[in-house]
Each structure stands twice: as C-alpha cells, then as structure tokens.
Design an enzyme around this catalytic site. Structure first.
Site, PDB file in Angstrom:
ATOM      1  N   HIS A  41       0.860  -1.192   0.000  1.00 51.27           N
ATOM      2  CA  HIS A  41       0.000   0.000   0.000  1.00 51.27           C
ATOM      3  C   HIS A  41       0.887   1.228   0.000  1.00 51.27           C
ATOM      4  O   HIS A  41       1.944   1.245   0.610  1.00 51.27           O
ATOM      5  CB  HIS A  41      -0.899   0.011   1.239  1.00 51.27           C
ATOM      6  CG  HIS A  41      -2.072   0.940   1.099  1.00 51.27           C
ATOM      7  ND1 HIS A  41      -3.238   0.576   0.452  1.00 51.27           N
ATOM      8  CD2 HIS A  41      -2.265   2.214   1.506  1.00 51.27           C
ATOM      9  CE1 HIS A  41      -4.088   1.586   0.474  1.00 51.27           C
ATOM     10  NE2 HIS A  41      -3.522   2.601   1.110  1.00 51.27           N
ATOM     11  N   LYS A  51      -7.629  -1.120   6.783  1.00 52.92           N
ATOM     12  CA  LYS A  51      -8.033  -1.958   5.653  1.00 52.92           C
ATOM     13  C   LYS A  51      -7.000  -3.038   5.353  1.00 52.92           C
ATOM     14  O   LYS A  51      -7.343  -4.142   4.961  1.00 52.92           O
ATOM     15  CB  LYS A  51      -8.430  -1.163   4.416  1.00 52.92           C
ATOM     16  CG  LYS A  51      -7.472  -0.157   3.864  1.00 52.92           C
ATOM     17  CD  LYS A  51      -8.148   0.574   2.672  1.00 52.92           C
ATOM     18  CE  LYS A  51      -7.272   1.696   2.165  1.00 52.92           C
ATOM     19  NZ  LYS A  51      -7.422   2.943   2.943  1.00 52.92           N
ATOM     20  N   SER A  58      -6.305   4.689   8.572  1.00 52.04           N
ATOM     21  CA  SER A  58      -6.978   4.383   7.307  1.00 52.04           C
ATOM     22  C   SER A  58      -6.275   3.219   6.606  1.00 52.04           C
ATOM     23  O   SER A  58      -6.894   2.227   6.200  1.00 52.04           O
ATOM     24  CB  SER A  58      -6.959   5.638   6.419  1.00 52.04           C
ATOM     25  OG  SER A  58      -7.182   5.316   5.064  1.00 52.04           O
ATOM     26  N   ASP A 113     -13.534   2.915   7.025  1.00 50.85           N
ATOM     27  CA  ASP A 113     -12.567   3.619   6.185  1.00 50.85           C
ATOM     28  C   ASP A 113     -13.217   4.084   4.891  1.00 50.85           C
ATOM     29  O   ASP A 113     -12.909   5.165   4.393  1.00 50.85           O
ATOM     30  CB  ASP A 113     -11.339   2.747   5.874  1.00 50.85           C
ATOM     31  CG  ASP A 113     -10.289   3.544   5.105  1.00 50.85           C
ATOM     32  OD1 ASP A 113      -9.913   4.633   5.584  1.00 50.85           O
ATOM     33  OD2 ASP A 113      -9.886   3.126   4.014  1.00 50.85           O
ATOM     34  N   ARG A 142     -12.790  12.617   4.366  1.00 48.32           N
ATOM     35  CA  ARG A 142     -11.499  13.327   4.502  1.00 48.32           C
ATOM     36  C   ARG A 142     -11.119  13.995   3.191  1.00 48.32           C
ATOM     37  O   ARG A 142     -10.540  15.082   3.174  1.00 48.32           O
ATOM     38  CB  ARG A 142     -10.402  12.347   4.933  1.00 48.32           C
ATOM     39  CG  ARG A 142     -10.493  11.941   6.388  1.00 48.32           C
ATOM     40  CD  ARG A 142      -9.591  10.768   6.696  1.00 48.32           C
ATOM     41  NE  ARG A 142      -8.207  11.047   6.389  1.00 48.32           N
ATOM     42  CZ  ARG A 142      -7.347  10.144   5.907  1.00 48.32           C
ATOM     43  NH1 ARG A 142      -7.732   8.906   5.669  1.00 48.32           N
ATOM     44  NH2 ARG A 142      -6.109  10.483   5.674  1.00 48.32           N
TER      45      ARG A 142
HETATM   46  N1  URA Z   1      -4.042   5.867   1.535  1.00 55.20           N
HETATM   47  C1  URA Z   1      -5.028   5.441   2.342  1.00 55.20           C
HETATM   48  O1  URA Z   1      -5.552   4.344   2.187  1.00 55.20           O
HETATM   49  N2  URA Z   1      -5.420   6.246   3.321  1.00 55.20           N
HETATM   50  C2  URA Z   1      -4.878   7.442   3.544  1.00 55.20           C
HETATM   51  O2  URA Z   1      -5.274   8.095   4.466  1.00 55.20           O
HETATM   52  C3  URA Z   1      -3.853   7.894   2.688  1.00 55.20           C
HETATM   53  C4  URA Z   1      -3.454   7.084   1.680  1.00 55.20           C
END
Ligand code: URA
Length: 434
Positions: free
Chosen positions: A82, A187, A183, A161, A168
C-alpha cells in the site's frame, strides 16, 4: 456519550479514550453520527493530533467496523502493498500481477483518488466492466482462482474507512499522520494478508512533505502491524516529481500495461521492481531481494506478468482486451502541450500542484458526489535535472472541457521551477525500514 462532547474534548487538545473513539467510529459507520459531526472531529484530530494509544484505538475501531478476513486456510503466503499516496503512483497495477504470477497470493484493498493523489480503484474502473465491489466470497474465490484480487473497502470489509476516506477527501483532513495510519492499516489488517509492504511517500507531491514526518508515519504503521502479528516492511520513497509520466486514470493504466510489457519509464519500473522484490521475499517466493528482482525481470520479459493482468481483469468482470487495445479505454478528446516559459534546468516541481491540475481537468473529486472523468490527465515530459530549451514541452494535457484546460496549463507551468544551475536528481528510494 455524546458526539458533541467528544468533538469538544479533541478540539481542546485532550486525549480520547478507547471507548470514545469506538463510539464515534461505530456511530459513524451505522449512520447515527452525521457527516457534519465526523467532519468536525476529523478537523480537530488534524489540528490537535493523536497519541500512539489513540491511533491504535482508532485503527482497531476501524478494523472492527467490518469483517476481518482469514485466508490462512489457503495455505500460501498472502502479501499486499500500500502506498500513502502520490501523483502518478500506479505501482499496484504492476505489482499485483507480477507477484501473483510468482505464485504469491495478493489480496489487495485499495482506495479511490484522495485530494490531489490518484486512487487504484478509479484507475481500475477505467476498464470496461471491471468490478471493484466484489463481495467477500467473490474476493476469496478470485484470490484462490487467479492469485490476486483488487477491491475497495466494502460494507463488509473496513466500512468505516470507506466512509471516512471519502469524507477526509473533501474536508481537507487527508494529510494527518494518525488518520493516514488508521486508514491504511485498518483496511490492510482486515484483508487477510500475512505480510505487507508499505510505500511511504515524501516530497512535494506527498501528503507528508518532510522525510522525518514520513519516517514517523512508517514507525506508527510498523508498530500497528507488529501488534497484530503481521510482517511489515516500509520503503520511504521520493515524491518530489510525478512517478513515471502518466497522471490520470486511464492514462496511468496504459503506463502500467506498458510497464508490464517491459516498456515502462525507468523510475516507475524501478520502484515496481523494488516493491515487488520485497513482496516476493515476504511471500517466500524469493530468498532475498536480489533474487526477487531477477524474478520480477523474468516475469516481465516472459510476458507472464502481462498475461496475469489479463486473467485478473477477466476474473473481475473486465474486458481483458484493454491490455492490447488502448482504444477500448476512456480517452480524452483534446490534447494541448504546455511549454516552458524559459530555458534552463528543472530545479524542482510542485508535484501537488501537478496533481491538482489533473483534478481540475476532472480526474479527481472536489465533492463527495463528483463524478470523475476517467480519460483526462496529463503526460509529464520534463523531470527534475532536465535541461530545457525555450518552449520545450513540460507536459501534455488530455482534456474534454476546454474551459478548464487553460487554468490547468497555467498551474502546470507555475509548478515548474526553472533556473540556470544543474541540480541533483532526487534519490528514488530513500530508506528501507524492516
Ligand atoms: N491511503 C489510504 O488508504 N489512506 C490514507 O489516508 C492515505 C493514503
């Protein structure tokens, strides 16, 4: 408990208890707490911050807002990656097929465009028919059948999320370490991966501009992963210029396909190679990262990674012919070159402004309900350190709405600092934290 008291407590700079955080997240997920109250809390967190304990409690509350998937019975390592978000950051679209082609399972829960940064889900939805909203059972079946599945947060997995991310995006509360950590990790911890590679971006196009902030976020996320018994490696990488050349949904998808065919831009290919190598090690497909890099090269050269991309697309309902025929993807009707106003070396690029210019063309969202234009964006030609003659093209913009093109072109021109001195090209990989 009352939402208003909890908002006031954070507004006044006091730490929230685990119960208070749980109350807000549960209430927001079920709809009992309204967007306006959650927006106020997010802004209070943005301004006041959160302690490590609060960040952990927030992550866990978000993680438990839905189901936590267990894929351990599949009997193979499951590794995901990620990124904290950047401009032109499309690595997931290359990494998922490469790592799956090496036999490692890749369960991937991705996000949409967030502020000036792009999102994997929007890019994938450029593919006609591609479904990112698989149910939990479809997610498992796809992973088992093809080795990778790329979906978004759902009503089942990390629903908190899903809602908070969208809120956000439109309330200027993205660039906040505890909110980003919770966040990402909620996930990622819900998706059934056994290992995780994180790409924490820093620089003018990242949410965290300074390297020390990026390192701090990395440490928070590593401690969350360790607390939940997951292996986690972080790469701190440069986002002082767009990654690769393409910025915008279908344009980025095409660049990812080109990279899978061995024709990607060097910086982008290098980052995909490094991240894949780390994932292959975590997934027991390579003994070390040198071997991981070789496997990456082999899977690209043999066409196996490209073929895996077709298989993933077909399995998720998309039209696999897009890998070969880019005309099947959404394309902008108009193009315009943006030229440098003067000769010299590119000293710096305000990469966030480049991302905002792409949003302005329609590639991102300004409101929760904005529909995005999947075909628009830009192709970057001039990078830091390049020597430009007068009128050299900085970028080409791809657009449908002529009214927005001039403003975007002006923003791109302003984003480039051009001067007489040679400059050092920023190092792409700044650190690897294990
Ligand atoms: N990627 C995400 O999944 N969440 C964030 O807050 C920033 C980048």
């Amino acid at each position: 408990m009352r939402a208003v008291d909890i908002i006031a407590k954070k507004r006044d700079g006091r730490d929230l208890s685990r119960d208070e955080i749980g109350f807000m997240i549960r209430g927001y997920t079920t709809g009992d707490i309204a967007d306006y109250q959650m927006s106020a809390l997010l802004m209070a967190i943005y301004l006041r911050g959160m302690s490590t304990e609060e960040t952990l409690a927030l992550t866990e509350a978000m993680l438990h807002s839905g189901e936590i998937v267990d894929f351990s019975d599949l009997g193979r390592p499951r590794v995901d990656k990620h990124s904290t978000g950047g401009v032109g950051d499309k690595t997931s679209l290359v990494i998922a097929p490469v790592v799956a082609a090496a036999g490692v399972l890749v369960p991937m829960i991705s996000g949409r465009a967030l502020a000036h940064s792009g999102g994997t889900l929007d890019k994938l939805e450029s593919i006609p028919g591609f479904r990112t909203d698989l149910s939990l059972s479809e997610f498992r079946a796809t992973l088992e059948e093809v080795g990778a599945a790329l979906i978004g947060q759902t009503a089942e997995i990390a629903p908190a999320d899903k809602k908070l991310y969208a809120l956000r995006d439109v309330t200027a509360t993205v660039a906040c370490r505890p909110l980003m950590a919770a966040s990402i990790m909620s996930k990622k911890m819900a998706e059934g991966a056994s290992g995780l590679v994180l790409d924490v971006k820093t620089g003018s196009g990242a949410f965290l501009k300074r390297e020390d902030e990026a390192r701090e976020l990395a440490q928070i996320m590593i401690s969350i992963a360790r607390g939940l018994n997951k292996e986690c490696i972080v790469l701190i990488t440069d986002m002082n210029q767009p990654l690769g050349c393409a910025v915008g949904n279908s344009l980025e998808l095409i660049e990812a396909f080109e990279t899978l065919k061995g024709r990607g831009p060097d910086d982008f290919n290098t980052l995909c190679r490094e991240l894949s190598a780390e994932m292959l090690v975590l997934g027991d497909a390579a003994g070390d990262t040198d071997r991981g890099r070789l496997i990456y090269d082999e899977l690209i050269a043999s066409g196996a990674a490209e073929e895996k991309m077709r298989v993933i697309i077909r399995a998720q309902g998309g039209d696999p012919r897009v890998v070969d025929d880019y005309q099947l993807l959404p394309r902008a009707g108009l193009q315009q070159t943006v030229q440098t106003p003067k000769a010299g070396y590119v000293q710096a690029i305000d990469t966030e402004a480049i991302g905002r210019a792409s949003m302005l063309l329609g590639a991102g969202r300004a409101r929760l309900d904005t529909a995005i234009d999947l075909g628009v964006g830009l192709t970057v030609h001039a990078r830091i350190g390049h020597k430009l003659e007068a009128d050299f093209p900085l970028a080409t913009i791809h657009f449908n709405d002529a009214a927005r093109a001039d403003e975007a072109a002006g923003d791109i021109r302003d984003a480039y600092a051009i001067g007489p001195d040679r400059v050092e090209i920023p190092q792409l990989i700044k650190a690897v934290i294990r």
